[in-house]
Write an enzyme that holds these catalytic residues in place. Structure first.
Site, PDB file in Angstrom:
ATOM      1  N   GLU A  39       2.287  -3.309  -1.660  1.00  0.00           N
ATOM      2  CA  GLU A  39       3.052  -3.442  -2.914  1.00  0.00           C
ATOM      3  C   GLU A  39       4.287  -2.547  -2.807  1.00  0.00           C
ATOM      4  O   GLU A  39       4.157  -1.329  -2.681  1.00  0.00           O
ATOM      5  CB  GLU A  39       2.170  -3.025  -4.097  1.00  0.00           C
ATOM      6  N   CYS A 166       3.412 -17.024 -18.807  1.00  0.00           N
ATOM      7  CA  CYS A 166       3.265 -17.030 -20.264  1.00  0.00           C
ATOM      8  C   CYS A 166       4.159 -18.096 -20.898  1.00  0.00           C
ATOM      9  O   CYS A 166       5.278 -17.804 -21.344  1.00  0.00           O
ATOM     10  CB  CYS A 166       3.555 -15.674 -20.883  1.00  0.00           C
ATOM     11  N   ASP A 305      -0.664 -15.213 -10.966  1.00  0.00           N
ATOM     12  CA  ASP A 305       0.330 -16.282 -11.128  1.00  0.00           C
ATOM     13  C   ASP A 305       0.544 -17.116  -9.868  1.00  0.00           C
ATOM     14  O   ASP A 305       1.012 -18.252  -9.949  1.00  0.00           O
ATOM     15  CB  ASP A 305       1.687 -15.678 -11.525  1.00  0.00           C
ATOM     16  N   CYS A 348      -2.380 -16.656 -25.072  1.00  0.00           N
ATOM     17  CA  CYS A 348      -0.970 -16.435 -25.347  1.00  0.00           C
ATOM     18  C   CYS A 348      -0.826 -15.993 -26.804  1.00  0.00           C
ATOM     19  O   CYS A 348      -0.917 -16.827 -27.707  1.00  0.00           O
ATOM     20  CB  CYS A 348      -0.221 -17.755 -25.104  1.00  0.00           C
TER      21      CYS A 348
HETATM   22  P1  FAD Z   1       2.713  -9.793 -11.327  1.00  0.00           P
HETATM   23  O1  FAD Z   1       2.101  -8.917 -12.357  1.00  0.00           O
HETATM   24  O2  FAD Z   1       4.070 -10.325 -11.568  1.00  0.00           O
HETATM   25  O3  FAD Z   1       2.668  -8.970  -9.966  1.00  0.00           O
HETATM   26  C1  FAD Z   1       3.089  -9.466  -8.725  1.00  0.00           C
HETATM   27  C2  FAD Z   1       3.237  -8.250  -7.822  1.00  0.00           C
HETATM   28  O4  FAD Z   1       3.470  -8.695  -6.483  1.00  0.00           O
HETATM   29  C3  FAD Z   1       4.434  -7.381  -8.204  1.00  0.00           C
HETATM   30  O5  FAD Z   1       3.999  -6.047  -8.363  1.00  0.00           O
HETATM   31  C4  FAD Z   1       5.408  -7.532  -7.046  1.00  0.00           C
HETATM   32  O6  FAD Z   1       6.133  -6.359  -6.764  1.00  0.00           O
HETATM   33  C5  FAD Z   1       4.465  -7.873  -5.905  1.00  0.00           C
HETATM   34  N1  FAD Z   1       5.100  -8.665  -4.846  1.00  0.00           N
HETATM   35  C6  FAD Z   1       5.906  -9.729  -4.960  1.00  0.00           C
HETATM   36  N2  FAD Z   1       6.259 -10.183  -3.748  1.00  0.00           N
HETATM   37  C7  FAD Z   1       5.656  -9.360  -2.849  1.00  0.00           C
HETATM   38  C8  FAD Z   1       5.627  -9.327  -1.433  1.00  0.00           C
HETATM   39  N3  FAD Z   1       6.289 -10.188  -0.678  1.00  0.00           N
HETATM   40  N4  FAD Z   1       4.883  -8.373  -0.835  1.00  0.00           N
HETATM   41  C9  FAD Z   1       4.155  -7.462  -1.581  1.00  0.00           C
HETATM   42  N5  FAD Z   1       4.158  -7.462  -2.932  1.00  0.00           N
HETATM   43  C10 FAD Z   1       4.909  -8.401  -3.553  1.00  0.00           C
HETATM   44  N6  FAD Z   1       0.730 -12.547 -20.118  1.00  0.00           N
HETATM   45  C11 FAD Z   1      -0.203 -12.461 -21.102  1.00  0.00           C
HETATM   46  O7  FAD Z   1      -1.392 -12.451 -20.818  1.00  0.00           O
HETATM   47  N7  FAD Z   1       0.159 -12.391 -22.423  1.00  0.00           N
HETATM   48  C12 FAD Z   1       1.451 -12.353 -22.798  1.00  0.00           C
HETATM   49  O8  FAD Z   1       1.743 -12.255 -23.994  1.00  0.00           O
HETATM   50  C13 FAD Z   1       2.460 -12.418 -21.794  1.00  0.00           C
HETATM   51  N8  FAD Z   1       3.766 -12.376 -22.120  1.00  0.00           N
HETATM   52  C14 FAD Z   1       4.711 -12.318 -21.135  1.00  0.00           C
HETATM   53  C15 FAD Z   1       6.036 -12.168 -21.490  1.00  0.00           C
HETATM   54  C16 FAD Z   1       7.012 -12.048 -20.515  1.00  0.00           C
HETATM   55  C17 FAD Z   1       8.455 -11.909 -20.930  1.00  0.00           C
HETATM   56  C18 FAD Z   1       6.647 -12.045 -19.145  1.00  0.00           C
HETATM   57  C19 FAD Z   1       7.695 -11.850 -18.076  1.00  0.00           C
HETATM   58  C20 FAD Z   1       5.325 -12.205 -18.778  1.00  0.00           C
HETATM   59  C21 FAD Z   1       4.345 -12.355 -19.761  1.00  0.00           C
HETATM   60  N9  FAD Z   1       3.003 -12.528 -19.437  1.00  0.00           N
HETATM   61  C22 FAD Z   1       2.046 -12.506 -20.425  1.00  0.00           C
HETATM   62  C23 FAD Z   1       2.630 -12.913 -18.054  1.00  0.00           C
HETATM   63  C24 FAD Z   1       2.003 -11.792 -17.228  1.00  0.00           C
HETATM   64  O9  FAD Z   1       2.822 -10.656 -17.206  1.00  0.00           O
HETATM   65  C25 FAD Z   1       1.777 -12.312 -15.809  1.00  0.00           C
HETATM   66  O10 FAD Z   1       1.098 -13.548 -15.885  1.00  0.00           O
HETATM   67  C26 FAD Z   1       0.954 -11.335 -14.999  1.00  0.00           C
HETATM   68  O11 FAD Z   1       1.695 -10.156 -14.809  1.00  0.00           O
HETATM   69  C27 FAD Z   1       0.554 -11.969 -13.666  1.00  0.00           C
HETATM   70  O12 FAD Z   1      -0.013 -11.024 -12.813  1.00  0.00           O
HETATM   71  P2  FAD Z   1       0.224 -11.161 -11.230  1.00  0.00           P
HETATM   72  O13 FAD Z   1      -0.433  -9.960 -10.637  1.00  0.00           O
HETATM   73  O14 FAD Z   1      -0.139 -12.496 -10.769  1.00  0.00           O
HETATM   74  O15 FAD Z   1       1.803 -11.054 -11.047  1.00  0.00           O
END
Ligand code: FAD
Length: 422
Positions: A39, A166, A305, A348
């Site tokens: 990360e 979201c 995601d 949501c």
């Molecule tokens: P992320 O949390 O985005 O993490 C991905 C990680 O991977 C990051 O830390 C990044 O640095 C890392 N990464 C990327 N590429 C690489 C690489 N090549 N090598 C190593 N690391 C890498 N969710 C809810 O449940 N309720 C809500 O109300 C809600 N509202 C939202 C509002 C907004 C404006 C936004 C932007 C998001 C919202 N979400 C909400 C969605 C939620 O934040 C995401 O669905 C969640 O963070 C997904 O988790 P994740 O770990 O899959 O991705």
């Protein structure tokens, strides 16, 4: 920091909501020294708070904490990007040319904004004060000033024509902006409009019906079947394709005074560029949508995601998925078949104003899957749902999820239905 050729029991690619939670869980189960995290970010963001940051209700600083507070000591933390995967040889390739060896791999790289898909958008976000997005740490602080500076014309809000994290967030900020403009006494001078590529305000009927009422009450103009294709930001014009007739889309230009763009998204390139890892059509991680195990490699799991499910890109979904992945990973390690199944749960909390909201929760079939008994009225606009979103969920996230045992509200749901619910 080098791994010295060590083979880690588990490597976790990506330390966002999903990956960081798994890192904490698995470090406890397998011992921190057997776990590696890749990360690059030194800061962890609670992205759901960005809706309230854009609405002027929370500060950006409240959404951020140092990543180091959440990575257990003795976990091998590579502070750089994954550059690729070699699943046949159990290797994660790193940006600096090194690699990590694993027995089991968990992929949680999130999704990537695809700014280039809308010509003009990135330049506008960099330079134009009236163009903003809550979807990026770099730009979210532009949103509230853009709303405050809108004194006439149209405040325009868009929803992308790709999977989005979201799916309610593109419209939540619109309700907060409408509230703010109304409170400033300018609502008669400012039109509020929402452009969405789909046919309705929300994908789940029960909530869509209520949201349609909110839109009508707030006198918000809607443009359905409209996909943003270009931003002529020097002339304050948003160019859409009306995609009702996909073969012959009609070009429509809408003038704006301010625009909040929810950008298109694409799968992370280390996945999309690797046909062994990605699903052929979408480019997202090719997992079984119930067990979350990779469809080709039984020692790989995915969550968050970046997996190949369109509807569940939320932190709430990631929380539910962590429990499934942990149990199924253990089964595979014990030479058994994965035995617990993800139902597509996602949530949501749709803020519809500065102190009210609707709490949408549904499964992978778009059927409501609500935590609270029906007399609570999750589909109705209430203060309590705003309170949960603004005050309870952030605490639950920081202390219950990324560091702790929270795997979603299934146990609560069972309790409220005396064990008879799903
Ligand atoms: P992320 O949390 O985005 O993490 C991905 C990680 O991977 C990051 O830390 C990044 O640095 C890392 N990464 C990327 N590429 C690489 C690489 N090549 N090598 C190593 N690391 C890498 N969710 C809810 O449940 N309720 C809500 O109300 C809600 N509202 C939202 C509002 C907004 C404006 C936004 C932007 C998001 C919202 N979400 C909400 C969605 C939620 O934040 C995401 O669905 C969640 O963070 C997904 O988790 P994740 O770990 O899959 O991705």
């Amino acid at each position: 920091m080098t791994s010295g050729g060590k083979v880690f029991r588990v490597v976790i690619a990506g330390g966002g909501s999903a990956g960081l939670t798994m890192t904490n869980r698995l470090a406890r189960v397998f011992g921190a020294t057997n776990v590696a995290l890749v990360e690059p970010s030194k800061v962890h963001y609670y992205q759901p708070l960005w809706t309230l940051v854009g609405g002027g209700l929370k500060s950006f600083e409240q959404s951020a904490k140092p990543m180091g507070e959440f990575v257990p000591s003795n976990v091998h933390w590579e502070k750089q990007n994954v550059s690729g995967f070699d699943p046949d040889n159990n290797k994660v390739m790193l940006e600096n040319g090194d690699h990590l060896n694993y027995e089991y791999l968990i992929v949680a790289l999130g999704i990537t904004p695809d700014y280039q898909r809308v010509p003009g958008l990135l330049e506008a976000l960099e330079t134009a004060p009236n163009v903003c997005t809550n979807y990026d740490a770099k730009y979210v602080s532009k949103t509230f000033p853009a709303i405050q500076n809108t004194k006439k014309g149209t405040a325009l809000f868009t929803h992308p024509d790709t999977p989005v994290k979201c799916a309610g967030a593109p419209q939540k900020i619109m309700y907060l902006a409408e509230d703010q403009i109304r409170k400033s006494g300018l609502r008669n001078d400012v039109d509020v409009a929402f452009a969405h590529p789909g046919p309705a305000i929300f994908g789940v009927k029960k909530y869509a019906e209520q949201l349609a009422k909110v839109v009508a009450e707030k006198d918000i103009k809607t443009y359905f079947h409209h996909a943003l294709k270009e931003l002529d930001y020097k002339n304050n014009l948003a160019v859409f394709h009306n995609i009702k007739e996909p073969d012959s889309p009609v070009k429509v230009s809408i003038p704006y005074e301010m625009i909040h763009v929810s950008p298109p998204f694409k799968p992370p390139s280390p996945i999309a560029s690797n046909p062994k890892m990605a699903a052929a059509q979408s480019g997202y991680l090719d997992v079984n949508t119930q067990t979350l195990q990779h469809n080709k490699y039984e020692n790989i799991f995915g969550l968050g995601d970046n997996i190949n499910i369109v509807s569940t890109k939320t932190a709430a979904a990631a929380a539910a998925q962590t429990g499934i992945v942990q149990k199924n990973l253990q089964s595979v390690m014990d030479k058994k078949k994965p035995s617990v199944f993800y139902d597509g749960y996602t949530s949501c909390p749709l803020v519809t104003g500065a102190n009210k909201g609707i709490l949408a929760e549904f499964d992978g079939n778009g059927e409501p899957l609500q935590t609270f008994p029906s007399f609570f009225g999750q589909h109705k606009e209430k203060k309590i749902w705003y309170y949960l979103k603004a005050h309870v969920m952030p605490t639950l996230y920081w202390y219950g999820m990324v560091k702790g045992p929270w795997t979603g509200p299934k146990a609560l749901r069972k309790m409220f239905t005396l064990g008879m619910g799903r």
